[in-house]
Design a protein around this motif. Structure first.
Motif, PDB file in Angstrom:
ATOM      1  N   LEU A 238     134.039   2.928 -11.161  1.00  0.00           N
ATOM      2  CA  LEU A 238     133.113   2.449 -10.142  1.00  0.00           C
ATOM      3  C   LEU A 238     132.173   3.556  -9.657  1.00  0.00           C
ATOM      4  O   LEU A 238     131.007   3.288  -9.362  1.00  0.00           O
ATOM      5  N   VAL A 239     132.666   4.783  -9.568  1.00  0.00           N
ATOM      6  CA  VAL A 239     131.794   5.902  -9.174  1.00  0.00           C
ATOM      7  C   VAL A 239     130.826   6.233 -10.306  1.00  0.00           C
ATOM      8  O   VAL A 239     129.651   6.525 -10.072  1.00  0.00           O
ATOM      9  N   ASP A 240     131.325   6.205 -11.542  1.00  0.00           N
ATOM     10  CA  ASP A 240     130.517   6.458 -12.738  1.00  0.00           C
ATOM     11  C   ASP A 240     129.763   7.788 -12.631  1.00  0.00           C
ATOM     12  O   ASP A 240     128.535   7.824 -12.716  1.00  0.00           O
ATOM     13  N   PRO A 241     130.464   8.906 -12.480  1.00  0.00           N
ATOM     14  CA  PRO A 241     129.774  10.206 -12.353  1.00  0.00           C
ATOM     15  C   PRO A 241     129.236  10.678 -13.699  1.00  0.00           C
ATOM     16  O   PRO A 241     129.626  10.162 -14.757  1.00  0.00           O
ATOM     17  N   ASP A 242     128.373  11.667 -13.645  1.00  0.00           N
ATOM     18  CA  ASP A 242     127.892  12.299 -14.877  1.00  0.00           C
ATOM     19  C   ASP A 242     128.886  13.336 -15.386  1.00  0.00           C
ATOM     20  O   ASP A 242     128.975  13.566 -16.593  1.00  0.00           O
TER      21      ASP A 242
END
Length: 315
Positions: A238-242
């Protein structure tokens, strides 16, 4: 002879006690648990019946019914427990293959975590479409007993829109008290490490694999970590960081599926699939380890420089 400790030694000793989970006094005098165990064992031994002398055989009451005892048992004789368990099984009918008896232990002696709790965790995590919903589902989840001893659910801190996400193992005493990850001494060191590469705490997102503090700051069991795993994986999705950073070897082993030790693993780029796309991931030394071994901060500094370069598109 008297011994004296300087304030620095006393402070180090208190830090050790706190890290070990000794954060309150229950009595004025120490309790010798080993002596208690020895006394209990001695008492149990004194109550145990004396073994039969050689040549004697314990007999039950004679069979007065006049009927033939089952399975060829000698009248009045007790069947030993292991012999009773090894009673012959009925043979299969001709033409039917015999089926092996089900085994309670998985192949290889591995221990399977509570399947029902893991499946329930997966369903709860998959139902959450947002981080707020995931937090609510996690707070209502009853499959992990750590929630019974923890004061607060430690879900996350920082910016959910951040490009950089950190994942530790489990909260400690300060984190449990405040309901936020990495707010104790380890958290303050992490803040300084972030500041060294030009980042503030509200520019990153921080979470733990296990969101409840284990009693006495002990290490979470593999079963506890496996039960909580679906929630942290959904949280990362859900955060989907790089860039994803594992703080310590425990979170890296669970989420990246590696068996390497942290000193061998740290500083290397790994691929992590968030469920929507592959991203860069790296394991680095946990701040708590750096507090105990300050000389290793140089290695963590190299890792943070690589992380900064990746965020800037240079790594």
């Amino acid at each position: 002879m008297t011994f004296s400790l300087n304030p620095a030694d006393l402070e180090a000793l208190l830090d050790f006690y706190v890290a070990a989970g000794v954060d309150c006094a229950l009595a004025d005098e120490p309790v010798d648990r080993f002596a208690e165990t020895a006394r209990a064992a001695a008492a149990a031994k004194s109550r145990a019946p004396s073994p039969a002398t050689p040549g004697e055989r314990p007999f039950a009451a004679p069979n007065r019914s006049g009927t033939q005892p089952p399975d060829g048992q000698i009248p009045g004789r007790q069947i030993p427990a292991r012999q009773a368990q090894a009673a012959p099984q009925p043979r299969p009918a001709p033409g039917q293959a015999s089926k092996p008896a089900p085994s309670a232990t998985p192949p290889g002696g591995a221990t399977i975590p509570g399947d029902e709790a893991v499946m329930a965790a997966r369903e709860r995590a998959a139902q959450a479409a947002t981080l707020d919903a995931l937090r609510e589902n996690l707070a209502a989840f009853e499959g992990c007993n750590l929630r019974l001893t923890a004061k607060n659910l430690v879900f996350a801190d920082g910016n959910p829109q951040a490009r950089l996400m950190f994942v530790g193992e489990a909260p400690g005493r300060e984190e449990d008290a405040q309901g936020l990850p990495f707010v104790g001494r380890s958290g303050k060191l992490l803040d300084r490490m972030l500041a060294a590469i030009g980042l503030e705490r509200d520019e990153v997102y921080i979470a733990n694999v296990v969101p409840w503090r284990p009693p006495g700051n002990r290490t979470p069991t593999p079963q506890e970590a496996e039960i909580c795993k679906p929630f942290i994986r959904r949280q990362i999705e859900l955060v989907d960081p790089d860039v994803l950073v594992f703080l310590g070897g425990a979170s890296a082993k669970l989420l990246a599926g590696t068996s390497d030790g942290i000193l061998r693993l740290r500083g290397r780029w790994l691929d992590y699939d968030t469920g929507t796309r592959p991203i860069k991931a790296m394991a680095t030394l946990h701040p708590a380890y750096l507090l105990r071994t300050p000389i290793q901060k140089r290695l963590a500094w190299r890792d943070f420089l690589k992380i900064k370069a990746a965020l800037d598109g240079r790594g």
